[in-house]
Design a protein around this motif. Structure first.
Motif, PDB file in Angstrom:
ATOM      1  N   PHE B  25       0.828  -1.213   0.000  1.00 53.29           N
ATOM      2  CA  PHE B  25       0.000   0.000   0.000  1.00 53.29           C
ATOM      3  C   PHE B  25       0.867   1.270   0.000  1.00 53.29           C
ATOM      4  CE2 PHE B  25      -2.772  -3.333   1.370  1.00 53.29           C
ATOM      5  CZ  PHE B  25      -3.934  -3.061   0.674  1.00 53.29           C
ATOM      6  N   THR B  26       0.321   2.296  -0.633  1.00 51.46           N
ATOM      7  CA  THR B  26       1.028   3.545  -0.837  1.00 51.46           C
ATOM      8  C   THR B  26       1.213   4.306   0.464  1.00 51.46           C
ATOM      9  OG1 THR B  26      -0.062   3.659  -2.982  1.00 51.46           O
ATOM     10  CG2 THR B  26       0.949   5.699  -2.164  1.00 51.46           C
ATOM     11  N   GLN B  27       2.439   4.787   0.706  1.00 54.20           N
ATOM     12  CA  GLN B  27       2.686   5.685   1.832  1.00 54.20           C
ATOM     13  C   GLN B  27       2.962   7.084   1.293  1.00 54.20           C
ATOM     14  OE1 GLN B  27       5.201   4.303   4.943  1.00 54.20           O
ATOM     15  NE2 GLN B  27       4.571   2.165   4.730  1.00 54.20           N
ATOM     16  N   CYS B  28       2.629   8.086   2.105  1.00 51.90           N
ATOM     17  CA  CYS B  28       2.734   9.472   1.640  1.00 51.90           C
ATOM     18  C   CYS B  28       3.471  10.366   2.629  1.00 51.90           C
ATOM     19  CB  CYS B  28       1.345  10.084   1.440  1.00 51.90           C
ATOM     20  SG  CYS B  28       0.439   9.440   0.046  1.00 51.90           S
ATOM     21  N   ASN B  29       4.214  11.319   2.071  1.00 53.64           N
ATOM     22  CA  ASN B  29       4.661  12.495   2.791  1.00 53.64           C
ATOM     23  C   ASN B  29       3.470  13.436   2.955  1.00 53.64           C
ATOM     24  OD1 ASN B  29       7.854  12.267   2.508  1.00 53.64           O
ATOM     25  ND2 ASN B  29       6.950  11.682   0.556  1.00 53.64           N
ATOM     26  N   ILE B  77      -0.748   9.932  11.520  1.00 51.17           N
ATOM     27  CA  ILE B  77       0.674   9.860  11.174  1.00 51.17           C
ATOM     28  C   ILE B  77       1.419   9.664  12.498  1.00 51.17           C
ATOM     29  CG2 ILE B  77       2.609  11.343  10.442  1.00 51.17           C
ATOM     30  CD1 ILE B  77       0.788  12.376   8.190  1.00 51.17           C
ATOM     31  N   PRO B  78       2.451   8.797  12.525  1.00 51.60           N
ATOM     32  CA  PRO B  78       3.082   8.487  13.817  1.00 51.60           C
ATOM     33  C   PRO B  78       3.707   9.701  14.510  1.00 51.60           C
ATOM     34  CG  PRO B  78       3.786   6.914  12.130  1.00 51.60           C
ATOM     35  CD  PRO B  78       3.003   7.981  11.427  1.00 51.60           C
ATOM     36  N   LEU B  79       4.272  10.621  13.702  1.00 47.14           N
ATOM     37  CA  LEU B  79       4.978  11.748  14.309  1.00 47.14           C
ATOM     38  C   LEU B  79       4.886  12.952  13.371  1.00 47.14           C
ATOM     39  CD1 LEU B  79       6.685  12.352  16.880  1.00 47.14           C
ATOM     40  CD2 LEU B  79       8.735  11.811  15.508  1.00 47.14           C
ATOM     41  N   TYR B  80       4.482  14.093  13.954  1.00 43.91           N
ATOM     42  CA  TYR B  80       4.325  15.324  13.177  1.00 43.91           C
ATOM     43  C   TYR B  80       5.399  16.334  13.582  1.00 43.91           C
ATOM     44  CZ  TYR B  80      -0.469  13.692  12.270  1.00 43.91           C
ATOM     45  OH  TYR B  80      -1.562  12.976  11.896  1.00 43.91           O
ATOM     46  N   ARG B  81       5.677  17.238  12.651  1.00 46.09           N
ATOM     47  CA  ARG B  81       6.539  18.379  12.959  1.00 46.09           C
ATOM     48  C   ARG B  81       5.730  19.663  12.793  1.00 46.09           C
ATOM     49  NH1 ARG B  81      12.627  17.294  10.537  1.00 46.09           N
ATOM     50  NH2 ARG B  81      13.265  16.114  12.376  1.00 46.09           N
ATOM     51  N   ILE B  82       5.865  20.552  13.771  1.00 49.02           N
ATOM     52  CA  ILE B  82       5.190  21.853  13.723  1.00 49.02           C
ATOM     53  C   ILE B  82       6.239  22.907  13.399  1.00 49.02           C
ATOM     54  CG2 ILE B  82       3.667  23.428  14.975  1.00 49.02           C
ATOM     55  CD1 ILE B  82       2.579  20.522  14.775  1.00 49.02           C
ATOM     56  N   TRP B  83       5.955  23.718  12.396  1.00 47.58           N
ATOM     57  CA  TRP B  83       6.896  24.728  11.902  1.00 47.58           C
ATOM     58  C   TRP B  83       6.268  26.110  12.046  1.00 47.58           C
ATOM     59  CZ3 TRP B  83      11.512  22.818   9.693  1.00 47.58           C
ATOM     60  CH2 TRP B  83      11.538  21.441   9.430  1.00 47.58           C
ATOM     61  N   VAL B 130      15.525  -1.277   5.595  1.00 43.75           N
ATOM     62  CA  VAL B 130      14.455  -2.191   6.011  1.00 43.75           C
ATOM     63  C   VAL B 130      15.083  -3.394   6.729  1.00 43.75           C
ATOM     64  CG1 VAL B 130      12.579  -3.695   5.237  1.00 43.75           C
ATOM     65  CG2 VAL B 130      12.902  -1.452   4.165  1.00 43.75           C
ATOM     66  N   ASP B 131      16.133  -3.956   6.121  1.00 41.60           N
ATOM     67  CA  ASP B 131      16.801  -5.111   6.739  1.00 41.60           C
ATOM     68  C   ASP B 131      17.329  -4.758   8.132  1.00 41.60           C
ATOM     69  OD1 ASP B 131      16.319  -6.529   4.456  1.00 41.60           O
ATOM     70  OD2 ASP B 131      18.303  -6.209   3.580  1.00 41.60           O
ATOM     71  N   GLN B 132      17.772  -3.507   8.298  1.00 42.63           N
ATOM     72  CA  GLN B 132      18.375  -3.087   9.567  1.00 42.63           C
ATOM     73  C   GLN B 132      17.350  -2.498  10.532  1.00 42.63           C
ATOM     74  OE1 GLN B 132      21.902  -0.711   8.681  1.00 42.63           O
ATOM     75  NE2 GLN B 132      22.375  -2.059   6.955  1.00 42.63           N
ATOM     76  N   GLY B 133      16.093  -2.400  10.085  1.00 43.07           N
ATOM     77  CA  GLY B 133      15.042  -1.911  10.977  1.00 43.07           C
ATOM     78  C   GLY B 133      15.238  -0.469  11.407  1.00 43.07           C
ATOM     79  N   CYS B 134      15.838   0.327  10.553  1.00 41.95           N
ATOM     80  CA  CYS B 134      16.017   1.751  10.900  1.00 41.95           C
ATOM     81  C   CYS B 134      15.385   2.620   9.823  1.00 41.95           C
ATOM     82  CB  CYS B 134      17.495   2.073  11.116  1.00 41.95           C
ATOM     83  SG  CYS B 134      18.487   1.956   9.613  1.00 41.95           S
ATOM     84  N   ASN B 135      15.511   3.922   9.974  1.00 43.15           N
ATOM     85  CA  ASN B 135      14.943   4.883   9.034  1.00 43.15           C
ATOM     86  C   ASN B 135      15.890   5.044   7.842  1.00 43.15           C
ATOM     87  OD1 ASN B 135      13.340   6.861   7.913  1.00 43.15           O
ATOM     88  ND2 ASN B 135      13.284   8.138   9.744  1.00 43.15           N
ATOM     89  N   VAL B 136      15.327   5.378   6.659  1.00 39.30           N
ATOM     90  CA  VAL B 136      16.157   5.590   5.469  1.00 39.30           C
ATOM     91  C   VAL B 136      17.008   6.850   5.664  1.00 39.30           C
ATOM     92  CG1 VAL B 136      14.395   6.943   4.238  1.00 39.30           C
ATOM     93  CG2 VAL B 136      16.077   5.646   2.927  1.00 39.30           C
ATOM     94  N   PRO B 137      18.284   6.836   5.254  1.00 36.15           N
ATOM     95  CA  PRO B 137      19.084   8.066   5.351  1.00 36.15           C
ATOM     96  C   PRO B 137      18.699   9.061   4.257  1.00 36.15           C
ATOM     97  CG  PRO B 137      20.413   6.258   4.468  1.00 36.15           C
ATOM     98  CD  PRO B 137      19.068   5.683   4.787  1.00 36.15           C
ATOM     99  N   HIS B 239       4.730  15.693   8.278  1.00 41.36           N
ATOM    100  CA  HIS B 239       5.118  14.443   8.943  1.00 41.36           C
ATOM    101  C   HIS B 239       6.577  14.589   9.371  1.00 41.36           C
ATOM    102  CE1 HIS B 239       7.040  13.961   5.103  1.00 41.36           C
ATOM    103  NE2 HIS B 239       7.698  12.903   5.550  1.00 41.36           N
ATOM    104  N   ALA B 240       7.028  13.767  10.313  1.00 45.44           N
ATOM    105  CA  ALA B 240       8.460  13.675  10.609  1.00 45.44           C
ATOM    106  C   ALA B 240       9.087  12.705   9.607  1.00 45.44           C
ATOM    107  CB  ALA B 240       8.675  13.186  12.040  1.00 45.44           C
ATOM    108  N   PRO B 241      10.294  12.996   9.129  1.00 47.57           N
ATOM    109  CA  PRO B 241      10.902  12.153   8.095  1.00 47.57           C
ATOM    110  C   PRO B 241      10.844  10.664   8.459  1.00 47.57           C
ATOM    111  CG  PRO B 241      12.225  14.116   8.397  1.00 47.57           C
ATOM    112  CD  PRO B 241      11.155  14.153   9.461  1.00 47.57           C
ATOM    113  N   GLY B 242      10.414   9.858   7.491  1.00 44.80           N
ATOM    114  CA  GLY B 242      10.316   8.412   7.702  1.00 44.80           C
ATOM    115  C   GLY B 242       9.027   7.970   8.368  1.00 44.80           C
ATOM    116  N   HIS B 243       8.295   8.893   8.957  1.00 45.95           N
ATOM    117  CA  HIS B 243       7.034   8.577   9.639  1.00 45.95           C
ATOM    118  C   HIS B 243       5.892   9.030   8.733  1.00 45.95           C
ATOM    119  CE1 HIS B 243      10.134   8.786  12.719  1.00 45.95           C
ATOM    120  NE2 HIS B 243       9.363   8.073  13.520  1.00 45.95           N
TER     121      HIS B 243
END
Lengths: 256, 256
Positions: B25-29, B77-83, B130-137, B239-243
């Motif tokens: 399924f599609t994920q979005c920024n 969304i799991p985590l938001y950023r307020i600007w 994904v293999d390392q279970g972390c966020n994309v750089p 959104h927060a990057p990766g979330h």
């Protein structure tokens, strides 16, 4: 004919459809609207990307585009349509004086299916309206576009008769260029789109569907004109169907 | 995990990156801006389609999207950023109270490269983060985006280390989905993008580039956040990057 030569021919007239001109280069549909309507239209295009793939948007009041830096959008299309309150009031070959009526016109250049016709022909798939030297037939369907603000209207499609054994290939080839309408929206069964008679197009010229051929329908950049008719902005200028803006951008830019 | 389950997890917390969630399924920024800034942003996105492929735009004040009709954009969304004025002032897991500060927020959902990771993995191409279970750089490059009105900024890219003998295939597979960033913008040579150290990403987590692997860079939907920092709109929520926002739309929708 180079893109610059095609635009010079458009400036000097007489007006004729641009299909087949400047092979290898992107052609565009055009619509220009007062700034007050620009948001609604850009959102309408975003919500209906198959008929309205936006390739460039000018700054308000500008008649220049990055897609052809030496072109003048007011003169370099063979034939323009002037719309007032959703009614087509004039067709002109030079829109300079009409453009001057509004200081803040925002112009949208929208992908055109002529852009993938070269790839179809290179694969040996016949493109009937090019072979016959006429305009592509276009039909107003009974499918509503997704509205945006004050902008709404029905989907317009272009039709090409394709030999039944080449339909899949035509779908795949055009599908590789989603920015210029991409794959067909419908194959066969014109009645399912609300098209009563394939020989009576709403825009362009009739093209016969021969034995062994299937009518194939692509989303069409004339859809914004149908939206203008339905939505009645106070003022708009568009290209006349089939009379496109020829750009300097190679068709290969749009290949996915 | 279904898309609805992923959104429920996002609502209930704790916040974690969504890569690998709801496969298929599609994920979005996401970025939401006051209506006054919406035109500039939509035009910025149109002019920079590789980093900013717009998949949906809400009506002003709405927190609903056609891409997931039962979702609430303020909480799912799991985590938001307020600007505020281009400065990141808070990260929150529920943006409802911040959303209420402006009555006319327009929300943009933008394609995410997580959408083609499933296709890469299905082809046996490893996706390290994904293999390392972390966020994309992710990295802020030295490439300027094409500005639009008050909106400008530099291109952000995501990086995946790809085995050298699979780079071409990764380019072709991702290239088939231009609506979710499409083919890479750059292969190898991070210094040519102004990236000094691949182990110090500007967003997300570091991922090592192993022997026989090449760093491959895709345009990234965090680019709007870089534009917010550079352009300083009075208010924005992202959104927060990766979330990401997980939608109900199958990934196959975007295949050209």
């Amino acid at each position: 004919m180079t893109p610059a030569q095609a635009r010079l021919a458009a400036r000097q007239g007489p007006a004729r459809p641009t299909s087949g001109q400047a092979p290898g280069f992107t052609q565009c549909n055009m619509i220009t609207l007062p700034r007050d309507w620009a948001w609604d239209f850009l959102l309408f295009a975003q919500r209906n990307p198959k008929p309205c793939p936006v390739l460039d948007v000018t700054d308000p009041g500008s008649h220049r585009t990055v897609m052809a830096p030496d072109a003048d959008l007011r003169t370099d299309i063979p034939l323009y349509r002037i719309w007032r309150d959703g009614v087509l009031t004039e067709e002109v070959t030079d829109a300079t004086s009409h453009w001057a009526e509004h200081p803040d016109l925002v112009t949208f250049l929208i992908g055109c299916s002529f852009t993938f016709e070269g790839a179809l022909m290179a694969a040996g798939i016949p493109v009937a309206h090019v072979d016959q030297g006429c305009n592509v037939p276009m039909f107003l369907t009974d499918r509503d576009c997704r509205p945006a603000g004050r902008m709404s209207g029905r989907l317009v499609v272009s039709m090409r008769p394709i030999p039944a054994d080449r339909v899949a290939e035509a779908a795949m080839i055009s599908g590789r260029t989603p920015a210029v309408h991409g794959a067909p929206v419908h194959v066969g069964l014109p009645e399912a789109l609300g098209i009563a008679d394939l020989q009576k197009p709403d825009f362009g010229d009739p093209v016969p569907v021969g034995p062994g051929q299937v009518p194939v329908f692509w989303a069409c950049g004339v859809t914004p004109q149908a939206a203008v008719m339905a939505s009645k902005p106070p003022f708009a200028i568009t290209h006349a169907p089939g009379h496109m803006f020829v750009t300097d951008v190679p068709e290969t830019r749009w290949q996915a």
